[in-house]
Design a protein around this motif. Structure first.
Motif, PDB file in Angstrom:
ATOM      1  N   PRO A  87       8.298  93.895  38.987  1.00  0.00           N
ATOM      2  CA  PRO A  87       8.427  94.717  37.775  1.00  0.00           C
ATOM      3  C   PRO A  87       9.590  94.235  36.896  1.00  0.00           C
ATOM      4  O   PRO A  87      10.671  93.928  37.379  1.00  0.00           O
ATOM      5  CB  PRO A  87       8.707  96.120  38.328  1.00  0.00           C
ATOM      6  N   GLY A  88       9.296  94.152  35.599  1.00  0.00           N
ATOM      7  CA  GLY A  88      10.305  93.726  34.636  1.00  0.00           C
ATOM      8  C   GLY A  88      10.454  92.226  34.498  1.00  0.00           C
ATOM      9  O   GLY A  88      11.204  91.756  33.640  1.00  0.00           O
ATOM     10  N   GLN A  89       9.747  91.461  35.321  1.00  0.00           N
ATOM     11  CA  GLN A  89       9.824  90.005  35.256  1.00  0.00           C
ATOM     12  C   GLN A  89       8.642  89.454  34.455  1.00  0.00           C
ATOM     13  O   GLN A  89       7.581  90.076  34.396  1.00  0.00           O
ATOM     14  CB  GLN A  89       9.819  89.399  36.671  1.00  0.00           C
ATOM     15  N   PRO A  90       8.796  88.278  33.845  1.00  0.00           N
ATOM     16  CA  PRO A  90       7.689  87.716  33.056  1.00  0.00           C
ATOM     17  C   PRO A  90       6.530  87.289  33.950  1.00  0.00           C
ATOM     18  O   PRO A  90       6.722  86.901  35.102  1.00  0.00           O
ATOM     19  CB  PRO A  90       8.321  86.505  32.361  1.00  0.00           C
ATOM     20  N   ASP A  91       5.342  87.381  33.402  1.00  0.00           N
ATOM     21  CA  ASP A  91       4.127  86.981  34.113  1.00  0.00           C
ATOM     22  C   ASP A  91       3.742  85.590  33.621  1.00  0.00           C
ATOM     23  O   ASP A  91       2.882  85.417  32.770  1.00  0.00           O
ATOM     24  CB  ASP A  91       3.018  87.993  33.838  1.00  0.00           C
ATOM     25  N   LEU A  92       4.419  84.593  34.143  1.00  0.00           N
ATOM     26  CA  LEU A  92       4.240  83.212  33.708  1.00  0.00           C
ATOM     27  C   LEU A  92       4.232  82.307  34.925  1.00  0.00           C
ATOM     28  O   LEU A  92       5.069  82.438  35.822  1.00  0.00           O
ATOM     29  CB  LEU A  92       5.393  82.801  32.771  1.00  0.00           C
ATOM     30  N   HIS A  93       3.271  81.407  34.948  1.00  0.00           N
ATOM     31  CA  HIS A  93       3.182  80.419  36.028  1.00  0.00           C
ATOM     32  C   HIS A  93       3.106  79.047  35.391  1.00  0.00           C
ATOM     33  O   HIS A  93       2.370  78.836  34.431  1.00  0.00           O
ATOM     34  CB  HIS A  93       1.952  80.669  36.895  1.00  0.00           C
TER      35      HIS A  93
END
Length: 139
Positions: free
Chosen positions: A26-32
Motif C-alpha cells: 500500500p502506498g507504493q507505485p505499481d511499476l515493474h
C-alpha cells in the motif's frame, strides 16, 4: 487494466515460462521493469504481450521453437476490478480463450484497452532501445 501474471507457454524460445507481477505494498507505485542481458528474451516478452492482446500475427517470427499450431500465451489480467484468466493461441478466429478453453469475444480485450490499437498501445506503453532511438530522432 493490470497484468498480474503472464505465461509464455509456447512462444519464441520460451516454454512454460511464467512471470508474476505482484501487487505493490500500500502506498507504493505499481511499476515493474523488465531488464536483463542481451538475448535474455525482453523483446520476445514484449512481442508476446502485444500478441496476447491483439492476436498472434499470421506470419509471426516467434515460431522458431514452437510451430504455429502450438504457439500459446496466457495470463491473468484485472479489468475494472474483474480478474480474467485468458489464453491466446495461434489461430485465425476464436483465438482468445477463457480458463476452460472456451472462445471469448475480442471485445473483452478491446474494452480493457479502451480502444487503443496495437500501434497506439505500443507507442504509449512499450519502451525499448528501438523506441528510445526513434523518439530521440523525432526530437
Amino acid at each position: 487494466m493490470r497484468l498480474n501474471r503472464f505465461d509464455l507457454t509456447r512462444y519464441g524460445k520460451f516454454t512454460d515460462t511464467v512471470l508474476s507481477f505482484p501487487l505493490p505494498d500500500p502506498g507504493q507505485p505499481d511499476l515493474h521493469i523488465i531488464y536483463g542481458q542481451n538475448e535474455a528474451g525482453k523483446c520476445s516478452f514484449l512481442s508476446g504481450w502485444l500478441d496476447s492482446l491483439y492476436q498472434i500475427p499470421t506470419r509471426s517470427p516467434m515460431n522458431f521453437l514452437h510451430g504455429y499450431g502450438a504457439m500459446q500465451l496466457g495470463g491473468e489480467i484485472e479489468v475494472d476490478g474483474t480478474v480474467l484468466e485468458l489464453t491466446r493461441i495461434k489461430k485465425r478466429d476464436n483465438s482468445l480463450l477463457d480458463a476452460q478453453s472456451v472462445p471469448q469475444p475480442e471485445a473483452i480485450l478491446q474494452h480493457a484497452l479502451r480502444g487503443l490499437d496495437r500501434s497506439s498501445y505500443s507507442a504509449m506503453f512499450s519502451l525499448n532501445g528501438e523506441t528510445l532511438a526513434a523518439g530521440g530522432e523525432s526530437i
